[in-house]
Design an enzyme around this catalytic site. Structure first.
Site, mmCIF file in Angstrom:
data_model
loop_
_atom_site.group_PDB
_atom_site.id
_atom_site.type_symbol
_atom_site.label_atom_id
_atom_site.label_comp_id
_atom_site.label_asym_id
_atom_site.label_seq_id
_atom_site.Cartn_x
_atom_site.Cartn_y
_atom_site.Cartn_z
ATOM 1 C CG HIS A 135 -5.133 -6.413 -0.387
ATOM 2 N ND1 HIS A 135 -6.384 -6.386 0.200
ATOM 3 C CD2 HIS A 135 -5.184 -7.372 -1.355
ATOM 4 C CE1 HIS A 135 -7.149 -7.284 -0.405
ATOM 5 N NE2 HIS A 135 -6.457 -7.891 -1.353
ATOM 6 C CE LYS A 159 -3.843 -2.376 2.330
ATOM 7 N NZ LYS A 159 -4.870 -2.297 3.398
ATOM 8 C CG ASN A 173 -3.629 -2.451 6.929
ATOM 9 O OD1 ASN A 173 -3.498 -2.106 5.752
ATOM 10 N ND2 ASN A 173 -4.677 -3.129 7.364
ATOM 11 C CD GLU A 224 -8.669 -9.433 -3.614
ATOM 12 O OE1 GLU A 224 -9.496 -9.142 -2.750
ATOM 13 O OE2 GLU A 224 -7.476 -9.725 -3.346
ATOM 14 C CE1 TYR A 283 -9.281 -3.097 0.403
ATOM 15 C CE2 TYR A 283 -8.398 -1.096 -0.585
ATOM 16 C CZ TYR A 283 -8.222 -2.258 0.159
ATOM 17 O OH TYR A 283 -6.982 -2.570 0.673
#
Ligand code: IDP
Ligand code: MG
Length: 142
Positions: free
Chosen positions: A117, A11, A114, A128, A51
């Site tokens: 993913h 991320k 965080n 995905e 998302y």
């Protein structure tokens, strides 16, 4: 045990912290091989689509803002039990609850930022990976 594929994203916070190499090293030393890899600055539309399952959640807009604030590294990983293995390497969503030695414990700032993913099931991994990489961009190594 089965050879699986899973989608990983480093991320924007992970890219900003200069830990791309350290993260990929964790995957490679734990039996997960990159079979597709690309750096991209996601558009709002791409992040919202990715998302979409979370669109009713209170944190959705913040999450999309975060995921589009800078480039990310998209990767498909392949290996034994890749989906669960990646989740183990990542650690819990909230870094405060993540086990020692996990990516989120070591690198994440908070429950939103965080660092990584990882797909949560084999079915979603397929969806995905297909969302970001077509068949011709994936180089399975069995
Ligand atoms: P996961 O990434 O561990 O699978 P999910 O529940 O699927 O966690 O949530 C997707 C992402 O949304 C998280 O990785 C995190 O960036 C963000 N997120 C999840 N829960 C919260 C929250 O309570 N506040 C802010 N952001 C959150
Ligand atoms: Mg998830």
């Amino acid at each position: 045990m089965a050879i699986e594929r899973t989608l990983s994203i480093i991320k924007p916070d992970g890219v900003e912290k200069n830990v791309i190499g350290k993260i990929i090293e964790r995957f490679e030393s734990n039996g997960l091989r990159p079979i597709a890899l690309r750096m991209v600055h996601l558009s709002r539309r791409e992040a919202e689509g990715f998302y979409a399952v979370h669109r009713e959640r209170g944190f959705f807009n913040d999450l999309v803002e975060f995921m589009t604030r800078g480039p990310v590294v998209l990767m498909a990983l392949e290996g034994e039990n890749a989906v669960l293995r990646n989740r183990e390497i990542m650690g819990a969503t909230d870094p405060a609850k993540a086990d020692a030695g996990t990516l989120r414990k070591d690198f994440a700032s908070n429950i939103e930022e965080n660092t990584v993913h990882g797909s949560d099931s084999v079915e979603n991994a397929g969806i995905e990976i297909n969302y970001f990489f077509g068949d011709v961009q994936v180089f399975g190594r069995g």
